[in-house]
Design an enzyme around this catalytic site. Structure first.
Site, PDB file in Angstrom:
ATOM      1  N   SER A 256       4.282  -5.181  -3.234  1.00 34.98           N
ATOM      2  CA  SER A 256       3.549  -5.717  -2.090  1.00 34.98           C
ATOM      3  C   SER A 256       4.311  -5.482  -0.795  1.00 34.98           C
ATOM      4  O   SER A 256       5.527  -5.322  -0.791  1.00 34.98           O
ATOM      5  CB  SER A 256       3.334  -7.217  -2.285  1.00 34.98           C
ATOM      6  OG  SER A 256       4.594  -7.860  -2.236  1.00 34.98           O
ATOM      7  N   LYS A 257       3.535  -5.476   0.256  1.00 36.41           N
ATOM      8  CA  LYS A 257       4.077  -5.277   1.598  1.00 36.41           C
ATOM      9  C   LYS A 257       5.141  -6.297   1.939  1.00 36.41           C
ATOM     10  O   LYS A 257       6.081  -6.005   2.655  1.00 36.41           O
ATOM     11  CB  LYS A 257       2.930  -5.450   2.601  1.00 36.41           C
ATOM     12  CG  LYS A 257       2.457  -4.167   3.227  1.00 36.41           C
ATOM     13  CD  LYS A 257       1.531  -4.486   4.372  1.00 36.41           C
ATOM     14  CE  LYS A 257       0.382  -3.502   4.380  1.00 36.41           C
ATOM     15  NZ  LYS A 257      -0.623  -3.745   5.356  1.00 36.41           N
ATOM     16  N   ARG A 258       4.945  -7.511   1.425  1.00 36.36           N
ATOM     17  CA  ARG A 258       5.859  -8.590   1.796  1.00 36.36           C
ATOM     18  C   ARG A 258       7.301  -8.312   1.377  1.00 36.36           C
ATOM     19  O   ARG A 258       8.220  -8.794   1.990  1.00 36.36           O
ATOM     20  CB  ARG A 258       5.377  -9.920   1.196  1.00 36.36           C
ATOM     21  CG  ARG A 258       4.745 -10.826   2.241  1.00 36.36           C
ATOM     22  CD  ARG A 258       4.179 -12.062   1.622  1.00 36.36           C
ATOM     23  NE  ARG A 258       3.029 -11.737   0.794  1.00 36.36           N
ATOM     24  CZ  ARG A 258       2.868 -12.142  -0.456  1.00 36.36           C
ATOM     25  NH1 ARG A 258       3.769 -12.890  -1.039  1.00 36.36           N
ATOM     26  NH2 ARG A 258       1.790 -11.820  -1.126  1.00 36.36           N
TER      27      ARG A 258
END
Ligand code: GLU
Length: 484
Positions: A256-258
């Site tokens: 994920s981007k996070r």
């Protein structure tokens, strides 16, 4: 059989690293078997369409060395390769299924569908379109249907899933996959706005474009039974399927981007070499041999084997990418490194003195950094006088007598003719021994005063690159302004 594979991205903005892995595996497979590699843009979902996204995708695929034999930017016999330019076709095929009884019209409003959903939810049942309770060909007669259509009532076309039949298919990576027919939803094929869904357009195109192998991410595995049913409904032969393992964060959650960058362009902007990045991406789910990890694109093509791709998720480990990038940094020809970094330094307006000097600095430090773009931050003192100094190192190595010692050293080297690695090194050793002192009594103070840091490359290599006059000025500045 001739191999024809496709990469079929939806142009939603940028090339995801998972998308690059899918494209790469298709590419390696196509080139390994001397087959064709096709780019198809799946833009049926117009709400997610982003202007310029297709060009952006092509740009970064090309950056990675992935080229196509057919595609929107190339052409080919099976185009157009952009789904929004093929809408009439999908409608025609949906109608064909209506005619042979494999699909049906449904006229339900979104409120009716919502009610159905709630009802199923409340009963705790498996969610699936409830044919017998809704307004469609199962509950309306021919006349009513005709009237509704003539009146312009919005409708969708749904696939008539044979509930009593298991859907079974072979996946090259996962083996036999089997799903119960009554667990498959009557998939919408044509939406009320007349646009096809992903499922319809994808299957029609894979068939018409004569795709032999569908190689895509695991997230599409739940769609495959629907696709298999569609092939059967049309009476077409299924392509072979291969679903690639998920990409995971270090904590094993879905990438994920996070937890880090997921767009290929971010890695390009950070200065990773494309060879390193592609090498790294290629090994997310597959490793050709147990004894090494560095492979050129040609080697990857030669060795690629879809059957050896893992089922389990692959961790996207940035440390491994950095390590791999460092391997390429050590081995690339110096001129390539210059070509790689100069445009970047110019863009950030960093003064690298001149090309030859930059070249020497890279030679000296390429073993000590992992990414060439880190050079300005790793060794700022090679390009400008240091602005900050490691306090702890000063406390440890700058003794009472050191200032006088360094002042003497300055006077001594002023008289030196040559200033290169060998001469500065030999001279300093001799000079300090004559004083009955140890080399460390002078090298640590020199390093901190000249570079501001406690460590780096060999001190005399560093001093030689900086030139004598600069070294003297730095030492004088340090004595006058920092140590006082
Ligand atoms: N358009 C789908 C995507 O965005 C393609 C999936 C497939 O390869 O069938 O990934």
């Amino acid at each position: 059989m001739s191999v024809r594979v496709r990469f079929a991205p939806s142009p939603t903005g940028y090339l995801h690293v998972g998308g690059l892995r899918t494209a790469l595996y298709n590419f390696l497979f196509a080139r390994h078997y001397d087959g064709k590699m096709i780019l198809r843009i799946e833009d049926t979902d117009r709400t997610r369409f982003v202007e310029g996204a297709t060009e952006n995708l092509i740009k970064y695929l090309e950056w990675a060395g992935i080229n196509f034999d057919e595609g929107p930017h190339i052409g080919g016999d099976y185009g157009p390769y952009i789904q929004s330019e093929r809408f009439d076709l999908y409608r025609k095929y949906a109608m064909q299924l209506i005619e042979n009884g494999k699909a049906y019209y449904a006229f339900d409003t979104s409120e009716e569908l919502e009610e159905m959903r709630k009802r199923i939810q409340a009963s705790g049942g498996f969610y699936r379109y409830d044919r017998m309770a809704m307004r469609n060909q199962f509950t309306l007669d021919q006349q009513e249907i005709k009237q509704l259509i003539d009146n312009g009532t919005p409708y969708v076309i749904r696939l008539k899933v044979p509930y009593d039949q298991d859907v079974v298919f072979e996946d090259i990576i996962r083996g036999t996959v089997s799903v119960k027919g009554n667990e498959v939803d009557d998939q919408i094929l044509l939406k009320s706005d007349g646009f096809p869904t992903y499922h319809l357009a994808n299957v029609v195109d894979d068939h018409l474009m004569q795709i032999s192998h569908v190689i895509r991410g695991e997230e599409w595995l739940p769609s495959t039974p629907k696709h298999v049913l569609l092939y059967q409904a049309f009476g077409w032969e299924c392509p072979a399927f291969a679903h690639l393992p998920l990409l995971l964060n270090k904590d094993k959650s879905k990438l994920s981007k996070r937890q880090g960058d997921v767009a290929v362009e971010d890695y390009v902007a950070k200065g990773y070499f494309k060879e390193a990045f592609v090498n790294f991406i290629a090994l997310l789910g597959w490793n050709p041999t147990a004894d090494r990890e560095i492979y050129s694109l040609d080697e990857l093509i030669q060795l690629f084997n879809l059957e050896k791709v893992n089922k389990s998720g692959a961790v996207f480990d940035i440390n491994k990418l950095n390590w791999m990038n460092a391997q390429y940094l050590r081995s690339k020809p110096i001129d390539e490194l210059l070509e790689h970094i100069i445009p970047h330094l110019e863009q950030i307006k960093f003064n690298y003195i001149n090309k030859d000097y930059l070249k020497s600095v890279i030679e000296l430090f390429r073993e000590r950094i992992e990414n060439l773009y880190d050079l300005p931050e790793a060794v700022p003192y090679m390009f400008d006088k240091p602005k900050s100094f490691d306090e702890d190192f000063i406390k440890k190595h700058w003794k009472e007598h050191t200032t006088d010692l360094v002042k003497e050293y300055i006077e001594a080297i002023k008289k030196l003719q040559d200033w290169n690695y060998q001469s500065s090194h030999d001279f300093t050793i001799q000079w300090i021994e004559q004083k009955g002192m140890k080399l460390r009594d002078i090298v640590h103070p020199l390093r901190i005063a000249v570079t501001g840091k406690s460590g780096g490359a060999g001190l005399f290599e560093t001093l030689a690159l900086l030139h004598k006059q600069d070294v003297i000025e730095r030492l004088e500045y340090f004595i006058e302004n920092v140590i006082n």
